[in-house]
Scaffold this active site. Structure first.
Site, short mmCIF file in Angstrom:
data_model
loop_
_atom_site.label_atom_id
_atom_site.label_comp_id
_atom_site.label_asym_id
_atom_site.label_seq_id
_atom_site.Cartn_x
_atom_site.Cartn_y
_atom_site.Cartn_z
N ASP A 60 -28.31 24.64 9.69
CA ASP A 60 -27.84 25.93 9.20
C ASP A 60 -26.38 25.74 8.82
O ASP A 60 -25.53 25.55 9.69
CB ASP A 60 -27.98 27.00 10.28
CG ASP A 60 -29.43 27.34 10.57
OD1 ASP A 60 -30.31 26.95 9.77
OD2 ASP A 60 -29.70 27.99 11.60
N ASP A 74 -41.37 33.69 9.53
CA ASP A 74 -40.57 33.95 10.73
C ASP A 74 -41.45 34.79 11.64
O ASP A 74 -41.85 35.90 11.26
CB ASP A 74 -39.30 34.73 10.39
CG ASP A 74 -38.26 33.86 9.67
OD1 ASP A 74 -38.46 32.63 9.62
OD2 ASP A 74 -37.27 34.41 9.16
#
Lengths: 212, 257
Positions: free
Chosen positions: B131, B12
């Site tokens: 997600d 990330d």
């Protein structure tokens, strides 16, 4: 200093192939080019390819690279990668049927929507690291262990039953991972993304004189 | 002889630095992305995923530059996600050296974008990130819905139906993250992983919740995933990629060494 030209016909990123060759050979100059003169004056040529075969063949023809590639393979070592390899076959089933450069005998076929290994259903595209069974003795396999893994990503394949197959991979079917004839060595996998084994193959190409 | 299951460390990246938070807060600095990716390449990672969590426009240039540098030094497949909204975004990332892009929010707002992207660049480079959050009550059969904006916004879309739709539109792979588990170190949500693996015929990457090596193995053996993605357990040196591969191989999972 020898030169390798990567043929740029607008299909995808050629940066990775170029950087990987530079990484393994300090005495090779790599040029990414769509200039026929530059390609003709190189010592070795790479025909890459990503995406759909119809678009690839259309661009190859539009830019006159079909005749150029046919001429170059008579003169110097040529490496085909992925769709670049598929474009060298006679014909592909993709996009409703597309004729290739016919440098090798054989058809590019679809894996199909129900591909099985015994009981286990296999995903399409064939994506990831698979083993390649080498035909022994080809200089392009120098210093690479038999059954080493390379990175594949494709939904269409060439059968390992073609005469020119020099590397075979199993994925529901027995597929040609590599085909070779005289000056041409073409691979279905991506050597530029196959870490040690792939980098070694590219290094071998920088040293290969084109005789199997 | 056969295809190996993949281990994918995930970076990330915010403003050019690797970060990792617990459910998107409590961010810890985990280093320079190119150095981190090189370390994973040397350890035998099968791919690297780079998620750009930078919101600003200026950050995009930093991201493209980082991807270029990474692709020059790391010779395994590289997926870039975060902020991929237009065909031009995909083209920029592929030209910078990415092999695949991961599309998330943009697919929810405009599903045809996935079809357009696959037609233009090929399914092999289009990953759809899902997600998912569990919305069924305890005891009920499992039901999961899609959330966007880092797990904050519900959409009311059923995750399994969505995965089928994305596959039909031309996605080449699904990156499935359980928002309930992300950063929790309690293991993948096996229920949603298995449901989506069984529903589609394209590879599925399980993500969200890895806390130990057994979790990685479970994603494959119980969840049926083709690849497993993790961040924290690798970033902070708890386990190396090689340890993870040895552990999984010992459980009979085909791995690349």
């Amino acid at each position: 200093m020898s030169t390798i030209a990567i043929i740029d016909y607008g299909m995808g990123n050629l940066h990775s192939v170029s950087k990987a060759i530079e990484h393994v050979s300090t005495n090779t100059k790599v040029v990414v080019s769509s200039d026929q003169h530059v390609i003709r004056s190189a010592d070795r040529v790479v025909l890459p390819g990503v995406g759909a075969i119809r678009d690839c063949m259309a661009e190859i023809k539009r830019l006159g690279f079909d005749e150029l590639v046919k001429e170059q393979v008579q003169q110097k070592p040529v490496l085909g990668i992925c769709v670049g390899m598929q474009a060298m076959m006679e014909h592909s089933q993709e996009n409703g049927g597309v004729d290739g450069l016919a440098l090798f005998e054989g058809e590019v076929e679809y894996f199909g929507d129900s591909l099985y290994d015994g009981e286990q259903r296999l995903k399409v595209p064939h994506m990831g690291w698979n083993q390649v069974k080498q035909s022994p003795g080809h200089p392009m396999w120098h210093n690479i262990d038999d059954l080493d893994r390379f990175y594949f990503v494709h939904s269409y394949y060439v059968s390992s039953s073609v005469n020119a197959a020099v590397g075979v991979t199993e994925y529901g079917k027995s597929i040609a991972a590599a085909v070779s004839k005289k000056n041409i060595f073409s691979v279905q996998f991506h050597p530029e993304k196959s870490q040690h084994a792939g980098l070694q193959l590219l290094k071998n190409f920088t040293e290969w004189d084109g005789v199997a | 002889m056969g295809l190996a299951k993949r281990i994918i460390p995930c970076l990330d990246v915010d403003q050019g630095r690797v970060v990792k938070g617990v459910q998107f807060v409590d961010i810890r600095d985990a280093g320079d992305p190119v150095e981190v990716a090189k370390k994973y390449d040397e350890q035998g990672a099968d791919e690297v995923t780079f998620l750009d969590i930078t919101a600003s426009h200026e950050g995009r240039d930093t991201t493209i530059h980082t991807v270029e540098k990474m692709a020059s030094e790391v010779f395994i497949p590289l997926t870039v996600g975060g902020g991929i909204r237009k065909v031009e975004d995909i083209r920029d990332m592929l030209n910078a050296g990415a092999d695949k892009v991961s599309i998330n929010t943009a697919a929810v707002f405009n599903p045809d974008f996935v079809g357009e992207a696959a037609a233009r660049f090929g399914s092999q480079c289009i990953v759809v990130a899902i997600d998912a959050k569990c919305v069924s009550a305890p005891g009920e059969p499992g039901r999961w819905e899609i959330f966007t904006h880092g797990g904050r916004k519900p959409t009311g879309i059923d995750a399994v139906e969505w995965a089928k739709k994305m596959s039909a539109l031309g996605a080449g792979e699904i990156l499935l993250t359980s928002m309930d588990r992300d950063g929790m170190k309690s293991g993948f949500d096996i229920g949603v992983t298995r449901a989506i693996v069984d529903a589609v015929n394209i590879p599925v990457i399980a993500s969200g919740g890895v806390g130990n090596l057994q979790h990685l193995a479970d994603g494959v053996t119980l969840g049926g995933a083709d690849a497993v993605l993790a961040a924290s357990i690798f970033h902070f040196g708890e386990y190396s990629i090689q340890q993870a591969k040895t552990f999984m191989s010992d459980q009979g999972i085909e791995m690349r060494f």
